[in-house]
Design an enzyme around this catalytic site. Structure first.
Site, mmCIF file in Angstrom:
data_model
loop_
_atom_site.group_PDB
_atom_site.id
_atom_site.type_symbol
_atom_site.label_atom_id
_atom_site.label_comp_id
_atom_site.label_asym_id
_atom_site.label_seq_id
_atom_site.Cartn_x
_atom_site.Cartn_y
_atom_site.Cartn_z
ATOM 1 N N ASP A 7 0.863 -1.184 0.000
ATOM 2 C CA ASP A 7 0.000 0.000 0.000
ATOM 3 C C ASP A 7 0.899 1.232 0.000
ATOM 4 O O ASP A 7 1.707 1.418 0.903
ATOM 5 C CB ASP A 7 -0.892 -0.025 1.249
ATOM 6 C CG ASP A 7 -1.933 1.086 1.263
ATOM 7 O OD1 ASP A 7 -1.651 2.178 0.724
ATOM 8 O OD2 ASP A 7 -3.020 0.873 1.814
ATOM 9 N N ASP A 105 -2.523 2.597 -6.211
ATOM 10 C CA ASP A 105 -1.586 2.603 -5.080
ATOM 11 C C ASP A 105 -1.637 1.340 -4.221
ATOM 12 O O ASP A 105 -1.213 1.342 -3.067
ATOM 13 C CB ASP A 105 -1.822 3.837 -4.200
ATOM 14 C CG ASP A 105 -3.222 3.890 -3.607
ATOM 15 O OD1 ASP A 105 -4.070 3.055 -3.992
ATOM 16 O OD2 ASP A 105 -3.482 4.767 -2.766
ATOM 17 N N GLU A 106 -2.120 0.236 -4.795
ATOM 18 C CA GLU A 106 -2.180 -1.023 -4.055
ATOM 19 C C GLU A 106 -1.890 -2.195 -4.983
ATOM 20 O O GLU A 106 -2.359 -2.215 -6.117
ATOM 21 C CB GLU A 106 -3.562 -1.237 -3.429
ATOM 22 C CG GLU A 106 -3.949 -0.246 -2.344
ATOM 23 C CD GLU A 106 -5.315 -0.547 -1.770
ATOM 24 O OE1 GLU A 106 -5.517 -0.284 -0.579
ATOM 25 O OE2 GLU A 106 -6.186 -1.053 -2.513
#
Length: 351
Positions: A7, A105-106
């Site tokens: 993350d 973003d993951e």
């Protein structure tokens, strides 16, 4: 299975901090402006200094201004965030050939075949965090667990810049500790229905009949939660086509010497192209300038591009960048996308 979840911490705001070091340590709010006036629109994300003041994603900008009147408000720079994300995803994908990009973003990677045990997984997670920080100046939080959901939950608990682990022998106690609102996929509506059934912890699912659960939240969600509560959730990491085929290299020193940059650009092409299973139709040359600003130039090829032609075309794209920008170049890279699986003679039409 050993799953590693990554993350990117407060990603949009952190990218803004990297590009503008003067923002670091101050409340920073990244906004999506509607265009009507400076207060209209919504908060995309905020750094932790702003979050401490009560600012949250999705909040109206006007409300954020009331909570944090002295904060720095900046508009979203989506292309910049996408480029940084692509580079980080390229780093992550080098740690496993099984990668699932969940969002900008993951990402999840399956490292079962890469490590012998969870101790080695922890060391791999530390190495990944260090590499991303060294190359991109971005902190990430890592969660490691026997399945994707638990890896994400433990990561959420140790943010920012953390590394959380749930080992197989810890699973039973970990499941007992999970609040139902921590579970990915449990939104406000489902949460309210579950609380009305007396389900406050994930483990409480087992005290409700499956038929009642199915009636309240639907069969798919009921089955999902039941599998988590009984430690029988083992959904695989699904490879996604969004995985970028790119490589970025840091130059020995900041420079505009095209001969020096060419050498590193060709090396980046070699390393990126050799990993592609298929033929790319689009190539992007990316330069990271001395101030960490990103300048890129792309070209699309109707029937695909061979590696040999990628060399010559990349130099032309590089020249176009340098002609329009007078700054020194810190890093250079290339990204290939629009990959198609055909093999054979058609690649020679553009060679």
């Amino acid at each position: 299975m050993i799953i590693l979840f990554v993350d990117f911490d407060y990603f949009f705001a952190q990218v803004e901090e990297v590009l503008n070091p003067q923002y670091k340590g101050k409340p920073l709010i990244v906004c999506v402006y509607s265009g009507r006036n400076e207060k209209s629109g919504a908060v995309a994300t905020a750094n932790y200094e702003a979050r401490k003041l009560g600012v949250k994603a999705g909040m109206p900008i006007s409300r954020a201004m009331e909570l944090a009147p002295n904060a720095i408000f900046v508009p979203m720079h989506k292309e910049v965030y996408t480029e940084v994300s692509n580079r980080i995803m390229s780093i992550i994908s080098s740690y496993s050939d099984k990668i699932e990009i969940a969002s900008i973003d993951e990402a999840y990677i399956d490292i079962t075949s890469k490590v012998k045990n969870f101790e080695e997984a922890i060391e791999l997670g530390k190495k990944l965090k260090r590499e991303i920080m060294e190359k991109e100046k971005i902190t990430v939080t890592v969660g490691i667990a026997p399945n994707k959901v638990f890896a994400k939950i433990i990561a959420d608990r140790v943010k920012p810049n953390g590394l959380g682990v749930v080992k197989p022998e810890e699973i039973e106690e970990f499941i007992k500790s999970i609040d139902i609102d921590e579970v990915p996929g449990v939104g406000n509506v489902i949460s309210e229905r579950l609380h009305s059934l007396g389900v406050n912890k994930l483990i409480d699912i087992l005290s409700v009949s499956f038929d009642k659960l199915k009636e309240e939240i639907g069969e798919a969600k009921a089955f999902y939660l039941y599998r988590l509560a009984t430690n029988s959730y083992f959904e695989p990491v699904l490879n996604k086509e969004r995985v970028p085929h790119g490589r970025y290299l840091t130059l020995p020193k900041n420079t505009r010497d095209i001969k020096v940059i060419e050498l590193y650009l060709k090396k980046a092409i070699d390393e990126a192209y050799n990993k592609i299973e298929g033929i790319p139709k689009r190539m992007t040359v990316v330069t990271i300038m001395q101030d960490l600003d990103i300048v890129s130039k792309s070209k699309t090829f109707k029937t695909g591009i061979s590696k040999e032609r990628a060399y010559t075309e990349s130099i032309e794209l590089l020249k176009q960048i340098l002609q329009k920008d007078s700054r020194l170049v810190r890093r250079v890279g290339v990204r290939f996308d629009n990959i198609y699986k055909s093999k054979g003679l058609d690649v020679f039409f553009n060679s």
